[in-house]
Enzyme design. Structure first.
Site, short mmCIF file in Angstrom:
data_model
loop_
_atom_site.label_atom_id
_atom_site.label_comp_id
_atom_site.label_asym_id
_atom_site.label_seq_id
_atom_site.Cartn_x
_atom_site.Cartn_y
_atom_site.Cartn_z
N GLU A 126 4.90 61.19 8.84
CA GLU A 126 5.76 60.79 7.72
C GLU A 126 5.55 61.72 6.53
O GLU A 126 6.50 62.14 5.86
CB GLU A 126 5.46 59.34 7.31
CG GLU A 126 6.34 58.87 6.16
CD GLU A 126 5.94 57.49 5.63
OE1 GLU A 126 5.49 56.64 6.41
OE2 GLU A 126 6.08 57.28 4.42
N CYS A 192 6.23 50.61 1.02
CA CYS A 192 7.48 49.91 1.35
C CYS A 192 7.23 48.39 1.27
O CYS A 192 6.08 47.94 1.27
CB CYS A 192 7.97 50.31 2.74
SG CYS A 192 7.05 49.55 4.06
S1 SF4 Z 1 9.42 49.17 7.21
FE1 SF4 Z 1 7.79 50.28 6.10
S2 SF4 Z 1 6.05 50.36 7.53
FE2 SF4 Z 1 7.88 49.84 8.71
S3 SF4 Z 1 8.60 51.82 9.50
FE3 SF4 Z 1 9.70 51.37 7.58
S4 SF4 Z 1 8.55 52.38 5.99
FE4 SF4 Z 1 7.22 52.28 7.79
#
Ligand code: SF4
Length: 287
Positions: A126, A192
Site C-alpha cells: 500500500e 481508514c
Molecule cells: S477498508 Fe481499510 S483496512 Fe480494509 S482494505 Fe480498505 S483501507 Fe484497508
C-alpha cells in the site's frame, strides 16, 4: 477462564469487495485469473484462491494475451498501473476505495505544492502504491523516531498523510512531533474507518482481558497493529494463524482470553479460534 469475542472481527469492506471481485472473475472467465501480489495478507484466504484457480504474479509482464490481471486491495503505483494497461490484458482494479482516497489525497497535496510526509511501513504494498502516486517531493516516516529526526527545509510547506492501517495512537504522536517543528503543517494523516473502529474495539477488549488472541498473518500490517495495541494496553497478545495453534500452554495463566482478528482474516477462522479457546476453558472447568 472467561472468553470474550471482540465486537468487530472478520473482513473489512475493502477485503470483502476484493474477494467478491476475484470470485466474479473466476466465475466469468474461468481459471487462471492472475493477481498482482497477494490479494490480501492472509495465508488461508490466499491459499483458497490458489486452489480455485487464481495465480499470484509479481509483475504484469509475461502473461498470456487477454488474461485477466487483478490489482490487489493495497493498490499499485502509477508506473505499475501504466505498465499493466499497456499490455493486452483484461485489468481489474480491486484497490480498496479508501486506499484510493489516500493515493488521490497524496497526489493532490503534492500538486498543491506541499512536500508530502507519508507515515507507513517501508516496503508495504500500500505504501509503495501511495508513494508511486505522489509526483513531487515525498518522504516516508515509519515511526515517531523518524518524525523526531526529520529536518524540514526552511520555507518549504509540508503535508502529512498515512497508510490506512497504522496504529492511530502512533499517527497522533507523529503528527504532534511534526506540528512542533513545521509551522502550517497540513494534517491529513488518519487510518481508514474500518481500522479505527477495529483498533478502538481491541483497546476495549484488551482492557478487560489479560490475553488477547489475534487471528491473522504476520505479514498483515493491520493485524500487527492490533497486537501492538493489546500490548500497549498491558495485556499479552498472541498472533494465531488458526485453531490448531490454540493450546492449553498458550492460554496458561490467563483468567480472561479475548479473541479478535485482522481485517483480512475470515469469520470462520475467528470462530474456529474462539471455539478452540472455549473447549479448553470447559475442559479446565471439568477438572
Ligand atoms: S477498508 Fe481499510 S483496512 Fe480494509 S482494505 Fe480498505 S483501507 Fe484497508
Amino acid at each position: 477462564m472467561e472468553v470474550k469475542l471482540c465486537r468487530i472481527t472478520g473482513f473489512c469492506s475493502g477485503v470483502r469487495a476484493a474477494l467478491e471481485l476475484t470470485d466474479d472473475m473466476l466465475k466469468k472467465h474461468g481459471p487462471p485469473v492472475f493477481i498482482l501480489h497477494d490479494l490480501v495478507h492472509n495465508e488461508s484466504v490466499v491459499n483458497d484462491l490458489l486452489m480455485r484457480g487464481a495465480k499470484i504474479v509479481d509483475e504484469p509482464e509475461g502473461l498470456p494475451p487477454g488474461a485477466t490481471l487483478i490489482f490487489s486491495a493495497h493498490g499499485v503505483s502509477e508506473a505499475v498501473e501504466a505498465r499493466a494497461r499497456a499490455l493486452p490484458l483484461n485489468i481489474v482494479d480491486a484497490t480498496c476505495p479508501l486506499v484510493r482516497q489516500v493515493q488521490k489525497r497524496g497526489a493532490a497535496l503534492s500538486e498543491a505544492g506541499h512536500a508530502v510526509l507519508l507515515f507507513g511501513k517501508a516496503g508495504h504494498r500500500e505504501v509503495e502504491g501511495i508513494l508511486g502516486r505522489i509526483p513531487g517531493e515525498k518522504h516516508l516516516l515509519t515511526n515517531p523516531e523518524d518524525a523526531r529526526a526529520f529536518e524540514p527545509a526552511p520555507g518549504r510547506t509540508y503535508a502529512c498523510i498515512s497508510q490506512t492501517t497504522m496504529n492511530s495512537d502512533v499517527i497522533a504522536e507523529m503528527t504532534a512531533i511534526l506540528r512542533g517543528k513545521i509551522p502550517g503543517l497540513v494534517e491529513s494523516a488518519s487510518v481508514c474507518h474500518a481500522t479505527l473502529t477495529r483498533q478502538n474495539a481491541v483497546r476495549e477488549l484488551a482492557a478487560a482481558c489479560d490475553l488477547v488472541l489475534v487471528a491473522g498473518s504476520a505479514h498483515s500490517s493491520n493485524t500487527l497493529r492490533l497486537c501492538e495495541i493489546v500490548h500497549n494496553q498491558g495485556a499479552r497478545a498472541e498472533l494465531v494463524s488458526g485453531p490448531e495453534a490454540v493450546t492449553p500452554e498458550l492460554l496458561r495463566g490467563a483468567k480472561c482470553v479475548g479473541v479478535t482478528s485482522g481485517a483480512s482474516a475470515p469469520d470462520t477462522l475467528v470462530r474456529g479460534i474462539y471455539d478452540a479457546v472455549q473447549r479448553i476453558a470447559e475442559s479446565e472447568k471439568a477438572f
